[in-house]
Design a protein around this motif. Sequence first.
Motif, PDB file in Angstrom:
ATOM      1  N   THR A   1     -33.967  37.346 -42.204  1.00  0.00           N
ATOM      2  CA  THR A   1     -35.256  36.875 -42.688  1.00  0.00           C
ATOM      3  C   THR A   1     -35.051  36.525 -44.149  1.00  0.00           C
ATOM      4  O   THR A   1     -34.623  37.362 -44.928  1.00  0.00           O
TER       5      THR A   1
ATOM      6  N   ASP B   1     -38.079  33.244 -38.203  1.00  0.00           N
ATOM      7  CA  ASP B   1     -39.093  32.478 -38.912  1.00  0.00           C
ATOM      8  C   ASP B   1     -40.357  33.307 -39.135  1.00  0.00           C
ATOM      9  O   ASP B   1     -40.568  33.850 -40.203  1.00  0.00           O
ATOM     10  N   LYS B   2     -41.173  33.436 -38.126  1.00  0.00           N
ATOM     11  CA  LYS B   2     -42.402  34.230 -38.263  1.00  0.00           C
ATOM     12  C   LYS B   2     -42.057  35.673 -37.883  1.00  0.00           C
ATOM     13  O   LYS B   2     -42.243  36.108 -36.747  1.00  0.00           O
TER      14      LYS B   2
ATOM     15  N   HIS C   1     -41.261  38.537 -43.281  1.00  0.00           N
ATOM     16  CA  HIS C   1     -41.252  38.117 -44.680  1.00  0.00           C
ATOM     17  C   HIS C   1     -42.686  38.067 -45.210  1.00  0.00           C
ATOM     18  O   HIS C   1     -43.583  37.553 -44.542  1.00  0.00           O
TER      19      HIS C   1
ATOM     20  N   GLY D   1     -44.647  34.822 -45.018  1.00  0.00           N
ATOM     21  CA  GLY D   1     -44.876  34.184 -43.727  1.00  0.00           C
ATOM     22  C   GLY D   1     -43.612  33.560 -43.177  1.00  0.00           C
ATOM     23  O   GLY D   1     -42.535  34.138 -43.264  1.00  0.00           O
ATOM     24  N   ARG D   2     -43.731  32.375 -42.603  1.00  0.00           N
ATOM     25  CA  ARG D   2     -42.578  31.739 -41.954  1.00  0.00           C
ATOM     26  C   ARG D   2     -41.449  31.556 -42.957  1.00  0.00           C
ATOM     27  O   ARG D   2     -41.628  30.936 -44.004  1.00  0.00           O
ATOM     28  N   HIS D   3     -40.257  32.070 -42.632  1.00  0.00           N
ATOM     29  CA  HIS D   3     -39.213  32.106 -43.647  1.00  0.00           C
ATOM     30  C   HIS D   3     -37.822  32.134 -43.034  1.00  0.00           C
ATOM     31  O   HIS D   3     -36.972  32.955 -43.397  1.00  0.00           O
ATOM     32  N   SER D   4     -37.560  31.233 -42.129  1.00  0.00           N
ATOM     33  CA  SER D   4     -36.226  31.101 -41.542  1.00  0.00           C
ATOM     34  C   SER D   4     -35.382  30.213 -42.452  1.00  0.00           C
ATOM     35  O   SER D   4     -35.634  29.021 -42.576  1.00  0.00           O
TER      36      SER D   4
ATOM     37  N   ARG E   1     -35.197  27.037 -40.320  1.00  0.00           N
ATOM     38  CA  ARG E   1     -36.320  26.185 -40.714  1.00  0.00           C
ATOM     39  C   ARG E   1     -35.868  25.183 -41.781  1.00  0.00           C
ATOM     40  O   ARG E   1     -36.145  23.990 -41.696  1.00  0.00           O
TER      41      ARG E   1
ATOM     42  N   SER F   1     -36.249  21.622 -32.441  1.00  0.00           N
ATOM     43  CA  SER F   1     -37.222  22.178 -33.379  1.00  0.00           C
ATOM     44  C   SER F   1     -37.552  21.236 -34.527  1.00  0.00           C
ATOM     45  O   SER F   1     -38.515  21.464 -35.264  1.00  0.00           O
TER      46      SER F   1
ATOM     47  N   ASP G   1     -38.439  33.528 -33.730  1.00  0.00           N
ATOM     48  CA  ASP G   1     -39.178  34.525 -34.505  1.00  0.00           C
ATOM     49  C   ASP G   1     -38.688  35.944 -34.238  1.00  0.00           C
ATOM     50  O   ASP G   1     -38.952  36.850 -35.031  1.00  0.00           O
TER      51      ASP G   1
END
Length: 320
Positions: free
Chosen positions: A20, A48-49, A52, A55-58, A87, A139, A245
């Motif tokens: 993460t 990702d979700k 962190h 929030g989303r943090h891949s 991401r 993706s 996630d």
Amino acid sequence: MTVEDSERLYFGNLSMAFATDETFNIHVSGGRSTDITLADSLLALSLDKANHPDGRHSKGALICSTEGARFECGRISLLRNLFAHHRDRNPDIKATSIGPVEVINNVFYNPISQFGEIYDLAGDVSLIYAGNIVMPGPSTINNVPEGLQVFDWTEASIEIAAWGNIMPSRDGCVNGRSALLLDPAAQRAMTATSADTMATVIPAREAYAHVMISAGDTISGLRVHDSLDRLVIDSVFACTGKVIDSVDQVGGWPLLAESALIADSDGDGLPDDWEDVRTGVDSNIPDDVWAVDSATGLPHVETWLATLAGDIPDSTVAAR
């Protein structure tokens, strides 16, 4: 993995997944990070979700993140690595004028929003970007991002030498979507189509074949890819997979084969079968690895590593 205020390091054949935030990070906190290489490694499936706070943090890799003042960061090489299912930050690059960052012969696959990002927030940036393979996947957003995007936000300079990169449009792969390799700001920052590099650059298509066989925790004749690495590699070939996630979405942590588990009774990092036949080390004594091997004049741990690397013939090492 985070490397902070460090010099003269080489990391090879690592497998990193389920992070993460950054999967790999070179950081400076008022110090100096330079002459660092990450090679032949697999960075995949950052979460990702997950947990962190933002929030989303891949994220893939962040080169030269900074803290404090009076730092230096540069002379960094990313060579022949596979980045898959992050991401963004594939990679995210900053630097100072101490030296260039090289991104050479890597495979970048299936980000959500961004491939490579270059920022001038740490100082003057010099980037060599050569022989890379950049591929969107399931993706990736419909408006496929460029392979390199430049964010010129300060008075510092950004210079890019780029050549030999490809962004193949594969039949049956997300409808063959592709984009430009360089965004308009990156095109303006281009200074050359070749440059002196610290590493050898091979043609991108040859690099693709090498990376897909050799990247990650595998050593020819000694250790094969585990099931998770195999899943990632197969997804690149087939244009499948996605940013995840949770580890459960890809079957959880892989079980290592028994052949990959090396007996190490004292937990000192040296295998029992190596210690048991050498003078001055004992597989039941954990603190003897720094004792000097009488045959090489090096500590036993350095002798072992040098033997694995082929720098010292195995017959040179002192035997019982």
